[in-house]
Design a protein around this motif. Sequence first.
Motif, mmCIF file in Angstrom:
data_model
loop_
_atom_site.group_PDB
_atom_site.id
_atom_site.type_symbol
_atom_site.label_atom_id
_atom_site.label_comp_id
_atom_site.label_asym_id
_atom_site.label_seq_id
_atom_site.Cartn_x
_atom_site.Cartn_y
_atom_site.Cartn_z
ATOM 1 N N ALA A 299 -2.868 7.511 -2.357
ATOM 2 C CA ALA A 299 -4.289 7.214 -2.126
ATOM 3 C C ALA A 299 -5.039 7.092 -3.448
ATOM 4 N N GLU A 300 -4.737 7.969 -4.399
ATOM 5 C CA GLU A 300 -5.403 7.905 -5.710
ATOM 6 C C GLU A 300 -5.000 6.646 -6.471
ATOM 7 N N LYS B 70 -4.073 3.795 -5.100
ATOM 8 C CA LYS B 70 -4.758 2.692 -4.416
ATOM 9 C C LYS B 70 -6.209 2.587 -4.871
ATOM 10 N N LYS B 71 -6.883 3.733 -4.941
ATOM 11 C CA LYS B 71 -8.280 3.744 -5.372
ATOM 12 C C LYS B 71 -8.411 3.252 -6.811
ATOM 13 N N ALA B 72 -7.509 3.686 -7.697
ATOM 14 C CA ALA B 72 -7.551 3.260 -9.101
ATOM 15 C C ALA B 72 -7.286 1.761 -9.228
ATOM 16 N N ARG B 73 -6.367 1.232 -8.406
ATOM 17 C CA ARG B 73 -6.097 -0.208 -8.423
ATOM 18 C C ARG B 73 -7.315 -1.000 -7.971
ATOM 19 N N GLU B 74 -8.001 -0.508 -6.940
ATOM 20 C CA GLU B 74 -9.191 -1.187 -6.442
ATOM 21 C C GLU B 74 -10.285 -1.220 -7.505
ATOM 22 N N ILE B 75 -10.470 -0.111 -8.184
ATOM 23 C CA ILE B 75 -11.476 -0.043 -9.251
ATOM 24 C C ILE B 75 -11.111 -0.992 -10.379
ATOM 25 N N ALA C 200 0.830 -1.201 0.000
ATOM 26 C CA ALA C 200 0.000 0.000 0.000
ATOM 27 C C ALA C 200 0.867 1.255 0.000
ATOM 28 N N TRP D 253 -9.283 -3.712 -10.143
ATOM 29 C CA TRP D 253 -9.466 -5.083 -9.663
ATOM 30 C C TRP D 253 -10.937 -5.478 -9.722
ATOM 31 N N GLN D 254 -11.813 -4.568 -9.286
ATOM 32 C CA GLN D 254 -13.242 -4.861 -9.322
ATOM 33 C C GLN D 254 -13.720 -5.089 -10.751
#
Length: 81
Positions: free
Chosen positions: A43-44, A46-51, A5, A53-54
Amino acid sequence: MNRPARFEGPKKATNVSLSADLVEEAKRLGLNVSEACQAGLAAEVKKAREIAWQEENRAAIESWNDYTRKHGLPLAKYRLF
Protein backbone atom coordinates in the motif's frame (compact mmCIF):
# COMPACT_ATOMS: atom_id res chain seq x y z
CA MET A 1 2.07 3.22 -14.21
CA ASN A 2 1.21 -0.11 -15.82
CA ARG A 3 2.71 -2.10 -12.98
CA PRO A 4 0.63 -4.67 -11.13
CA ALA A 5 -0.90 -3.48 -7.88
CA ARG A 6 0.00 -6.78 -6.20
CA PHE A 7 3.51 -8.08 -5.85
CA GLU A 8 3.79 -11.72 -6.79
CA GLY A 9 6.78 -13.99 -7.11
CA PRO A 10 9.45 -15.35 -4.85
CA LYS A 11 9.71 -13.98 -1.35
CA LYS A 12 12.83 -12.66 0.32
CA ALA A 13 13.53 -13.13 4.00
CA THR A 14 13.83 -9.72 5.62
CA ASN A 15 14.41 -8.50 9.15
CA VAL A 16 11.76 -6.06 10.30
CA SER A 17 11.56 -4.45 13.72
CA LEU A 18 8.02 -4.26 15.06
CA SER A 19 6.52 -3.43 18.40
CA ALA A 20 6.52 -6.60 20.53
CA ASP A 21 3.04 -5.77 21.83
CA LEU A 22 1.74 -5.34 18.30
CA VAL A 23 3.18 -8.68 17.18
CA GLU A 24 1.73 -10.46 20.20
CA GLU A 25 -1.71 -8.94 19.60
CA ALA A 26 -1.57 -9.91 15.92
CA LYS A 27 -0.68 -13.49 16.85
CA ARG A 28 -3.44 -13.57 19.45
CA LEU A 29 -5.91 -12.50 16.78
CA GLY A 30 -4.62 -15.13 14.35
CA LEU A 31 -3.14 -12.66 11.89
CA ASN A 32 -0.27 -13.61 9.61
CA VAL A 33 2.35 -10.97 10.43
CA SER A 34 4.30 -11.51 7.20
CA GLU A 35 1.19 -11.09 5.04
CA ALA A 36 0.09 -8.03 7.01
CA CYS A 37 3.53 -6.45 6.62
CA GLN A 38 3.54 -7.19 2.90
CA ALA A 39 0.06 -5.71 2.46
CA GLY A 40 1.06 -2.56 4.34
CA LEU A 41 4.30 -2.19 2.38
CA ALA A 42 2.49 -2.75 -0.92
CA ALA A 43 0.00 0.00 0.00
CA GLU A 44 2.84 2.41 0.82
CA VAL A 45 4.62 1.58 -2.46
CA LYS A 46 1.38 2.18 -4.39
CA LYS A 47 0.89 5.53 -2.67
CA ALA A 48 4.50 6.57 -3.38
CA ARG A 49 4.13 5.59 -7.05
CA GLU A 50 0.94 7.64 -7.35
CA ILE A 51 2.64 10.68 -5.83
CA ALA A 52 5.64 10.25 -8.16
CA TRP A 53 3.31 9.94 -11.18
CA GLN A 54 1.45 13.10 -10.20
CA GLU A 55 4.73 14.97 -9.81
CA GLU A 56 6.08 13.70 -13.14
CA ASN A 57 2.86 14.76 -14.89
CA ARG A 58 2.21 17.97 -12.97
CA ALA A 59 2.96 20.24 -15.95
CA ALA A 60 0.58 18.37 -18.25
CA ILE A 61 -2.16 18.31 -15.62
CA GLU A 62 -1.80 22.03 -14.93
CA SER A 63 -1.79 22.77 -18.67
CA TRP A 64 -5.01 20.81 -19.16
CA ASN A 65 -6.61 22.51 -16.16
CA ASP A 66 -5.66 25.94 -17.56
CA TYR A 67 -7.15 25.00 -20.93
CA THR A 68 -10.45 23.89 -19.43
CA ARG A 69 -10.66 27.01 -17.25
CA LYS A 70 -10.21 29.20 -20.35
CA HIS A 71 -12.19 27.23 -22.91
CA GLY A 72 -14.42 24.87 -20.95
CA LEU A 73 -14.63 21.15 -21.54
CA PRO A 74 -14.25 19.97 -25.11
CA LEU A 75 -17.56 18.69 -26.50
CA ALA A 76 -19.42 20.20 -23.52
CA LYS A 77 -22.24 21.23 -25.85
CA TYR A 78 -23.02 17.57 -26.44
CA ARG A 79 -23.39 16.69 -22.76
CA LEU A 80 -26.86 15.61 -21.73
CA PHE A 81 -26.46 16.47 -18.04
